[in-house]
Scaffold this active site. Structure first.
Site, PDB file in Angstrom:
ATOM      1  N   LYS A  32      13.866   7.181   3.180  1.00  0.00           N
ATOM      2  CA  LYS A  32      14.689   6.830   4.341  1.00  0.00           C
ATOM      3  C   LYS A  32      15.426   8.050   4.880  1.00  0.00           C
ATOM      4  O   LYS A  32      15.480   8.248   6.086  1.00  0.00           O
ATOM      5  CB  LYS A  32      15.709   5.746   3.958  1.00  0.00           C
ATOM      6  CG  LYS A  32      15.083   4.393   3.696  1.00  0.00           C
ATOM      7  CD  LYS A  32      15.497   3.369   4.735  1.00  0.00           C
ATOM      8  CE  LYS A  32      14.629   2.117   4.686  1.00  0.00           C
ATOM      9  NZ  LYS A  32      14.858   1.313   3.479  1.00  0.00           N
ATOM     10  N   LYS A  88      -2.066  -0.854   5.049  1.00  0.00           N
ATOM     11  CA  LYS A  88      -1.615  -2.231   5.013  1.00  0.00           C
ATOM     12  C   LYS A  88      -1.192  -2.747   6.383  1.00  0.00           C
ATOM     13  O   LYS A  88      -0.623  -1.993   7.169  1.00  0.00           O
ATOM     14  CB  LYS A  88      -0.368  -2.250   4.109  1.00  0.00           C
ATOM     15  CG  LYS A  88      -0.390  -3.300   3.035  1.00  0.00           C
ATOM     16  CD  LYS A  88       0.666  -3.014   1.984  1.00  0.00           C
ATOM     17  CE  LYS A  88       1.990  -3.639   2.272  1.00  0.00           C
ATOM     18  NZ  LYS A  88       2.934  -3.569   1.153  1.00  0.00           N
ATOM     19  N   LYS A 130       2.410  -1.926   8.091  1.00  0.00           N
ATOM     20  CA  LYS A 130       3.001  -0.696   7.537  1.00  0.00           C
ATOM     21  C   LYS A 130       3.215   0.343   8.624  1.00  0.00           C
ATOM     22  O   LYS A 130       4.282   0.926   8.721  1.00  0.00           O
ATOM     23  CB  LYS A 130       2.093  -0.117   6.440  1.00  0.00           C
ATOM     24  CG  LYS A 130       2.541  -0.513   5.053  1.00  0.00           C
ATOM     25  CD  LYS A 130       3.747   0.313   4.575  1.00  0.00           C
ATOM     26  CE  LYS A 130       4.240  -0.244   3.265  1.00  0.00           C
ATOM     27  NZ  LYS A 130       5.620  -0.062   2.960  1.00  0.00           N
TER      28      LYS A 130
END
Ligand code: TRP
Length: 333
Positions: free
Chosen positions: A113, A196, A199
């Site tokens: 992050k 995915k 994602k």
């Protein structure tokens, strides 16, 4: 025998898609019959990265409606919103004494992050795993169905729980484990041929459960394909494998077989395959979408569900906090 306690949370940061359905919601629906289940919307967690009051309201209600439309029954599972439980931030504060700065800084999700350009590194991001531990330990959950990316948080939860138990010499918290779906673990690929569903940030990668037919079929028709097989029984490139996999989740076995055989005989027409896939996806999502829309429109019903869930969850959280406070000595009279 007492049923095992299962708990899982979802941040209200995006719309549910087919990957959310097959990877999480459909399993929650099965678990509600065999376990004591707590499923909640992690609205506090979303504040670390998505502070938008209006969107928060919308996505929280939408997520609960989607859960119910997919088959979760508020009379079986406890469905609630995290911020309705004041006991969670209370336990979070206490667990912060058992979380070390160094380990929080080393958490993979934290490192990912803070690497994002423009992201403010607030303390909420740093202590995200502590809040998640409070979510889990507040109901003394045994099993936590989560994706691989959350396993480290679960490991940290076990560490905080053990440190607490050791310091206060009391088994207040059990050790929660990741719920293992065994063979049932499905990972729905995205439509852009990479990884995915959901994602990548690209809108075109995911089929959202509540989007209109036109939007979904357009995306499916645009899904990445190659120029087609040139040899019989040729191995499929990843993006083609993905299309087949997606088809296997929503279409009849005979439909999948037909296109498999077309592929193996170099007679496949991807346009036809995608048209069929779009039709089968629509047949699958249409009832969910219309039920969810009906629930979203029924404000009073959703309010009732959230209130009922909050009450049940608060009773469970209260029982835990009594034990926690008594173990610490924070009970004076
Ligand atoms: N961190 C989880 C995620 O991003 C969401 C979450 C918050 C959660 N609290 C939880 C999941 C407790 C399981 C249990 O997906």
């Amino acid at each position: 025998m007492k049923k095992e306690i299962v708990l899982s949370g979802t941040r209200p940061t995006g719309k549910a898609h087919l990957g959310t359905y097959f990877g999480a919601i459909s399993n929650f629906v099965k678990l509600q019959d065999t376990h004591e289940c707590f499923f909640f919307i992690a609205d506090y967690h979303s504040l670390t990265t998505h502070p938008d009051a209006e969107l928060l309201q919308k996505l929280t209600r939408e997520t609960i409606a989607t859960y119910i439309a997919c088959g979760l029954d508020p009379d079986k599972a406890t469905l609630y919103v995290q911020s309705d439980l004041p006991q969670i931030p209370e336990l979070y504060l206490i667990l912060n004494m058992f979380a070390y700065k160094g380990e929080l800084e080393k958490t993979t999700t934290f490192k990912d992050k803070v690497r994002k350009p423009g992201q403010t590194v607030n303390a909420g991001l740093l202590t995200y795993p502590v809040l998640m531990a409070a979510d889990i330990l507040i109901h003394r959950a045994d099993k936590v169905p989560v994706g691989k990316d959350q396993e480290q948080h679960l490991e940290m939860t076990r560490n905080f729980a053990n440190r607490f138990n050791n310091v206060y010499k009391k088994e207040v918290f059990p050790e929660p484990e990741a719920f293992n779906y065994g063979n049932a673990l499905v990972k729905i690929p995205g439509l852009d041929g990479s990884g995915k569903m959901g994602k990548s940030e690209g809108e075109g990668n995911a089929v959202f459960l509540l989007d209109e037919e036109k939007v979904n079929s357009k995306k499916i028709m645009r899904a990445k394909t190659d120029s087609g097989p040139t040899e019989m029984n040729q191995e499929k490139p990843l993006e083609i494998q993905n299309l087949f996999y997606l088809m296997s989740t929503v279409s009849d076995a005979s439909t999948v077989e037909k296109f498999e055989s077309d592929y193996n005989n170099c007679a496949i027409r991807y346009g036809d395959m995608k048209k069929q896939l779009a039709a089968d996806v629509e047949a699958f999502v249409a009832p969910i979408r219309s039920k969810a829309q009906e629930l979203i429109a029924d404000e009073a019903y959703l309010n009732k569900v959230m209130k009922q869930g909050a009450e049940k969850a608060r009773a469970s959280a209260d029982a835990t906090m009594k034990e926690v406070k008594s173990a610490i000595g924070l009970s004076y009279y």
